[in-house]
Scaffold this motif. Structure first.
Motif, PDB file in Angstrom:
ATOM      1  N   ILE A  85      -0.845  -1.657 -12.068  1.00  0.00           N
ATOM      2  CA  ILE A  85      -0.549  -1.753 -10.637  1.00  0.00           C
ATOM      3  C   ILE A  85      -0.995  -0.486  -9.916  1.00  0.00           C
ATOM      4  CG2 ILE A  85       1.285  -1.924  -8.907  1.00  0.00           C
ATOM      5  CD1 ILE A  85       2.894  -3.525 -11.035  1.00  0.00           C
ATOM      6  N   ARG A  86      -0.635   0.655 -10.465  1.00  0.00           N
ATOM      7  CA  ARG A  86      -1.004   1.928  -9.857  1.00  0.00           C
ATOM      8  C   ARG A  86      -2.525   2.095  -9.806  1.00  0.00           C
ATOM      9  NH1 ARG A  86       3.198   5.981 -10.049  1.00  0.00           N
ATOM     10  NH2 ARG A  86       1.561   7.552 -10.255  1.00  0.00           N
ATOM     11  N   SER A  87      -3.191   1.714 -10.875  1.00  0.00           N
ATOM     12  CA  SER A  87      -4.657   1.819 -10.912  1.00  0.00           C
ATOM     13  C   SER A  87      -5.297   0.948  -9.844  1.00  0.00           C
ATOM     14  CB  SER A  87      -5.156   1.424 -12.301  1.00  0.00           C
ATOM     15  OG  SER A  87      -6.571   1.449 -12.348  1.00  0.00           O
ATOM     16  N   ALA A  88      -4.775  -0.263  -9.661  1.00  0.00           N
ATOM     17  CA  ALA A  88      -5.316  -1.161  -8.643  1.00  0.00           C
ATOM     18  C   ALA A  88      -5.081  -0.620  -7.243  1.00  0.00           C
ATOM     19  CB  ALA A  88      -4.694  -2.542  -8.787  1.00  0.00           C
ATOM     20  N   MET A  89      -3.904  -0.051  -6.996  1.00  0.00           N
ATOM     21  CA  MET A  89      -3.645   0.556  -5.685  1.00  0.00           C
ATOM     22  C   MET A  89      -4.688   1.618  -5.370  1.00  0.00           C
ATOM     23  SD  MET A  89       0.492   1.159  -5.831  1.00  0.00           S
ATOM     24  CE  MET A  89       0.523   2.063  -4.271  1.00  0.00           C
ATOM     25  N   ARG A  93      -9.604   3.625  -2.578  1.00  0.00           N
ATOM     26  CA  ARG A  93     -10.832   4.423  -2.658  1.00  0.00           C
ATOM     27  C   ARG A  93     -12.081   3.600  -2.358  1.00  0.00           C
ATOM     28  NH1 ARG A  93      -8.232   6.006  -7.327  1.00  0.00           N
ATOM     29  NH2 ARG A  93      -9.626   4.647  -8.523  1.00  0.00           N
ATOM     30  N   GLU A  94     -12.163   2.388  -2.899  1.00  0.00           N
ATOM     31  CA  GLU A  94     -13.404   1.622  -2.824  1.00  0.00           C
ATOM     32  C   GLU A  94     -13.450   0.614  -1.675  1.00  0.00           C
ATOM     33  OE1 GLU A  94     -14.798   0.130  -6.598  1.00  0.00           O
ATOM     34  OE2 GLU A  94     -13.555   1.582  -7.679  1.00  0.00           O
ATOM     35  N   SER A  95     -12.281   0.098  -1.286  1.00  0.00           N
ATOM     36  CA  SER A  95     -12.259  -0.911  -0.218  1.00  0.00           C
ATOM     37  C   SER A  95     -11.606  -0.408   1.060  1.00  0.00           C
ATOM     38  CB  SER A  95     -11.520  -2.169  -0.709  1.00  0.00           C
ATOM     39  OG  SER A  95     -12.179  -2.725  -1.818  1.00  0.00           O
ATOM     40  N   ARG A  96     -11.073   0.811   1.013  1.00  0.00           N
ATOM     41  CA  ARG A  96     -10.417   1.423   2.178  1.00  0.00           C
ATOM     42  C   ARG A  96      -9.248   0.573   2.665  1.00  0.00           C
ATOM     43  NH1 ARG A  96     -13.716   4.095  -0.036  1.00  0.00           N
ATOM     44  NH2 ARG A  96     -15.286   5.447   0.924  1.00  0.00           N
ATOM     45  N   ILE A  97      -8.538  -0.018   1.733  1.00  0.00           N
ATOM     46  CA  ILE A  97      -7.386  -0.856   2.053  1.00  0.00           C
ATOM     47  C   ILE A  97      -6.137  -0.256   1.420  1.00  0.00           C
ATOM     48  CG2 ILE A  97      -6.306  -3.115   1.669  1.00  0.00           C
ATOM     49  CD1 ILE A  97      -9.072  -4.351   1.859  1.00  0.00           C
ATOM     50  N   VAL A  98      -5.112  -0.066   2.226  1.00  0.00           N
ATOM     51  CA  VAL A  98      -3.848   0.466   1.726  1.00  0.00           C
ATOM     52  C   VAL A  98      -2.990  -0.693   1.211  1.00  0.00           C
ATOM     53  CG1 VAL A  98      -1.706   1.637   2.351  1.00  0.00           C
ATOM     54  CG2 VAL A  98      -3.892   2.446   3.278  1.00  0.00           C
ATOM     55  N   ALA A  99      -2.636  -0.632  -0.059  1.00  0.00           N
ATOM     56  CA  ALA A  99      -1.794  -1.667  -0.662  1.00  0.00           C
ATOM     57  C   ALA A  99      -0.549  -1.023  -1.244  1.00  0.00           C
ATOM     58  CB  ALA A  99      -2.546  -2.420  -1.749  1.00  0.00           C
ATOM     59  N   GLU A 100       0.605  -1.566  -0.932  1.00  0.00           N
ATOM     60  CA  GLU A 100       1.816  -1.156  -1.627  1.00  0.00           C
ATOM     61  C   GLU A 100       1.765  -1.732  -3.048  1.00  0.00           C
ATOM     62  OE1 GLU A 100       5.400  -3.793  -0.364  1.00  0.00           O
ATOM     63  OE2 GLU A 100       4.098  -3.615   1.394  1.00  0.00           O
ATOM     64  N   PRO A 101       2.660  -1.317  -3.943  1.00  0.00           N
ATOM     65  CA  PRO A 101       2.593  -1.827  -5.314  1.00  0.00           C
ATOM     66  C   PRO A 101       2.590  -3.350  -5.412  1.00  0.00           C
ATOM     67  CG  PRO A 101       4.021   0.087  -5.246  1.00  0.00           C
ATOM     68  CD  PRO A 101       3.669  -0.234  -3.819  1.00  0.00           C
ATOM     69  N   SER A 102       3.472  -4.020  -4.680  1.00  0.00           N
ATOM     70  CA  SER A 102       3.487  -5.488  -4.719  1.00  0.00           C
ATOM     71  C   SER A 102       2.181  -6.059  -4.184  1.00  0.00           C
ATOM     72  CB  SER A 102       4.666  -6.022  -3.887  1.00  0.00           C
ATOM     73  OG  SER A 102       5.892  -5.499  -4.345  1.00  0.00           O
ATOM     74  N   LEU A 140       3.413   8.351  -2.798  1.00  0.00           N
ATOM     75  CA  LEU A 140       2.931   7.491  -3.875  1.00  0.00           C
ATOM     76  C   LEU A 140       1.462   7.135  -3.662  1.00  0.00           C
ATOM     77  CD1 LEU A 140       3.268   5.709  -6.365  1.00  0.00           C
ATOM     78  CD2 LEU A 140       4.199   3.918  -4.881  1.00  0.00           C
ATOM     79  N   LEU A 141       1.100   6.827  -2.431  1.00  0.00           N
ATOM     80  CA  LEU A 141      -0.290   6.486  -2.141  1.00  0.00           C
ATOM     81  C   LEU A 141      -1.206   7.650  -2.490  1.00  0.00           C
ATOM     82  CD1 LEU A 141      -2.362   4.519  -0.950  1.00  0.00           C
ATOM     83  CD2 LEU A 141      -1.906   5.539   1.294  1.00  0.00           C
ATOM     84  N   SER A 142      -0.834   8.837  -2.094  1.00  0.00           N
ATOM     85  CA  SER A 142      -1.631  10.016  -2.401  1.00  0.00           C
ATOM     86  C   SER A 142      -1.779  10.200  -3.908  1.00  0.00           C
ATOM     87  CB  SER A 142      -0.982  11.256  -1.774  1.00  0.00           C
ATOM     88  OG  SER A 142      -1.680  12.420  -2.118  1.00  0.00           O
ATOM     89  N   GLU A 143      -0.700   9.963  -4.618  1.00  0.00           N
ATOM     90  CA  GLU A 143      -0.713  10.130  -6.081  1.00  0.00           C
ATOM     91  C   GLU A 143      -1.657   9.157  -6.767  1.00  0.00           C
ATOM     92  OE1 GLU A 143       2.629   9.246  -9.429  1.00  0.00           O
ATOM     93  OE2 GLU A 143       3.250  10.523  -7.763  1.00  0.00           O
ATOM     94  N   VAL A 144      -1.592   7.868  -6.389  1.00  0.00           N
ATOM     95  CA  VAL A 144      -2.418   6.877  -7.078  1.00  0.00           C
ATOM     96  C   VAL A 144      -3.888   7.011  -6.693  1.00  0.00           C
ATOM     97  CG1 VAL A 144      -0.515   5.236  -7.357  1.00  0.00           C
ATOM     98  CG2 VAL A 144      -2.005   5.049  -5.348  1.00  0.00           C
ATOM     99  N   VAL A 145      -4.160   7.448  -5.477  1.00  0.00           N
ATOM    100  CA  VAL A 145      -5.557   7.668  -5.079  1.00  0.00           C
ATOM    101  C   VAL A 145      -6.144   8.836  -5.866  1.00  0.00           C
ATOM    102  CG1 VAL A 145      -7.066   8.400  -3.199  1.00  0.00           C
ATOM    103  CG2 VAL A 145      -5.321   6.666  -2.789  1.00  0.00           C
ATOM    104  N   ALA A 146      -5.363   9.897  -6.024  1.00  0.00           N
ATOM    105  CA  ALA A 146      -5.839  11.074  -6.743  1.00  0.00           C
ATOM    106  C   ALA A 146      -6.022  10.796  -8.231  1.00  0.00           C
ATOM    107  CB  ALA A 146      -4.880  12.232  -6.545  1.00  0.00           C
ATOM    108  N   ASP A 147      -5.229   9.883  -8.796  1.00  0.00           N
ATOM    109  CA  ASP A 147      -5.284   9.603 -10.230  1.00  0.00           C
ATOM    110  C   ASP A 147      -6.655   9.116 -10.678  1.00  0.00           C
ATOM    111  OD1 ASP A 147      -2.724  10.349 -10.729  1.00  0.00           O
ATOM    112  OD2 ASP A 147      -1.879   8.335 -10.732  1.00  0.00           O
ATOM    113  N   GLY A 148      -7.383   8.440  -9.809  1.00  0.00           N
ATOM    114  CA  GLY A 148      -8.666   7.876 -10.203  1.00  0.00           C
ATOM    115  C   GLY A 148      -9.861   8.738  -9.881  1.00  0.00           C
ATOM    116  N   GLN A 149      -9.631   9.919  -9.358  1.00  0.00           N
ATOM    117  CA  GLN A 149     -10.745  10.774  -8.957  1.00  0.00           C
ATOM    118  C   GLN A 149     -11.194  11.682 -10.106  1.00  0.00           C
ATOM    119  OE1 GLN A 149      -9.229  12.677  -5.423  1.00  0.00           O
ATOM    120  NE2 GLN A 149      -9.946  11.033  -4.107  1.00  0.00           N
TER     121      GLN A 149
END
Length: 316
Positions: free
Chosen positions: A257-261, A266-275, A307-316
């Motif tokens: 879930i976190r990876s998909a967020m 990053r790639e689609s410029r869409i903000v998604a909550e976990p659900s 949380l958003l900042s965290e999951v975005v940074a995780d994939g960089q």
């Protein structure tokens, strides 16, 4: 038990047309098979829930509108009902489970809702008590035909924008969105596969369909998932819809879930909550056959900024 029909979804579409954003299909993160995202995070309240809330209020009798409405919600439905009620001049009370998202609770207050906190296991009982004591009308988060029909407009729009998608992936919490989307897509594109997606830590719907009976998880068990919109179980009504109209349910892990967020941001410029990232997470894991154009419903984007900042940074 009577299920809603495509006619109900079409009637709801007429009622909500001037109050709800008709969201587009946008390209998803890079993949070999085309993935389209249905970005319900772009709605005025940041989630698909506005569709059902507007439709339900439009169907109320004048006396009920004057008395006011009440619901129980972890966030997105409460926001949607508060927003819709404010626009109609209707008083709105939201019973919020203790520990609910601060972002979502703050938004409910901004939209003018009266907030009543309750233990997670007591929120429905608290709402029903307010119905009895104050004469309010209950507008449940998912357990009502008008709510399901409103959410079904998501599926109708998908079929209008993409002829015969191979698969439509939709998050499952209480089941209102999946019930409505499955109703519309099954009628408009019979060959399309419709698959629900749940977190492994809140997989009561998958267990229910596997057992062919409604299975309820205790609140403390479902509370473990980051996807707070899925911490509530199905109702008899939504279970009946899913059993009849879904092709199946898959589950995803918290890390997926976190990876998909992060990938969506990053790639689609869409903000998604976990659900909201559940459907895209299922596509990325390959748990559903990638045999043609796929649509993943991004059900909402009301996410804590940290949380958003965290999951975005995780994939960089």
């Amino acid at each position: 038990m009577e299920l809603i029909s495509l006619a109900d979804v079409r009637a709801a579409a007429e009622r909500v047309r001037d109050r709800v954003l008709r969201t587009p299909l946008l390209p998803g993160p890079r993949s070999d098979t085309p993935l389209w995202l249905k970005p319900e995070n772009l709605q005025p309240v940041g989630a698909f829930k506005i569709r059902g809330a507007v439709n339900a209020l439009a169907c109320l009798e004048p006396a009920a509108r004057q008395a006011g409405v009440v619901t129980h919600s972890s966030g997105n439905h409460g926001q949607a009902l508060a927003y819709a009620a404010r626009g109609e001049g209707i008083h709105c009370v939201v019973v919020v489970p203790e520990g609910a998202s601060r972002v979502k609770a703050a938004a409910m207050r901004r939209f003018g809702a009266e907030i009543v906190p309750a233990a997670p296991a007591d929120r429905q009982a608290t709402a029903l008590k307010l119905v009895e004591e104050r004469g309010l009308t209950l507008v449940p988060p998912f357990d009502h035909p008008d709510i399901i029909a409103g959410q079904g407009t998501v599926g109708a729009e998908v079929c209008a924008d993409l002829a015969e998608p191979a698969t439509v992936l939709v998050p499952v919490g209480g089941g209102g969105l999946a019930s409505g989307v499955a109703t519309a897509v099954r009628a408009l594109s019979p060959r399309t596969r419709i698959v629900g997606v749940e977190p492994e830590l809140a997989a009561d719907a998958a267990e229910s369909l596997d057992a062919d009976r409604l299975v309820s998880w205790p609140p403390e068990r479902a509370q473990r998932t980051i996807a707070d919109g899925t911490r509530v179980g199905l109702s008899e009504l939504t279970f009946a819809h899913l059993r009849e109209r879904l092709d199946g349910i898959v589950t995803v892990t918290e890390d997926e879930i976190r990876s998909a967020m992060g990938a969506i941001a990053r790639e689609s410029r869409i903000v998604a909550e976990p659900s909201g990232a559940l459907a895209a997470a299922a596509f990325r894991t390959g748990r559903v056959p990638a045999d043609g154009p796929t649509v993943a419903v991004v059900s909402g984007g009301n996410v804590d900024p940290a949380l958003l900042s965290e999951v975005v940074a995780d994939g960089q």
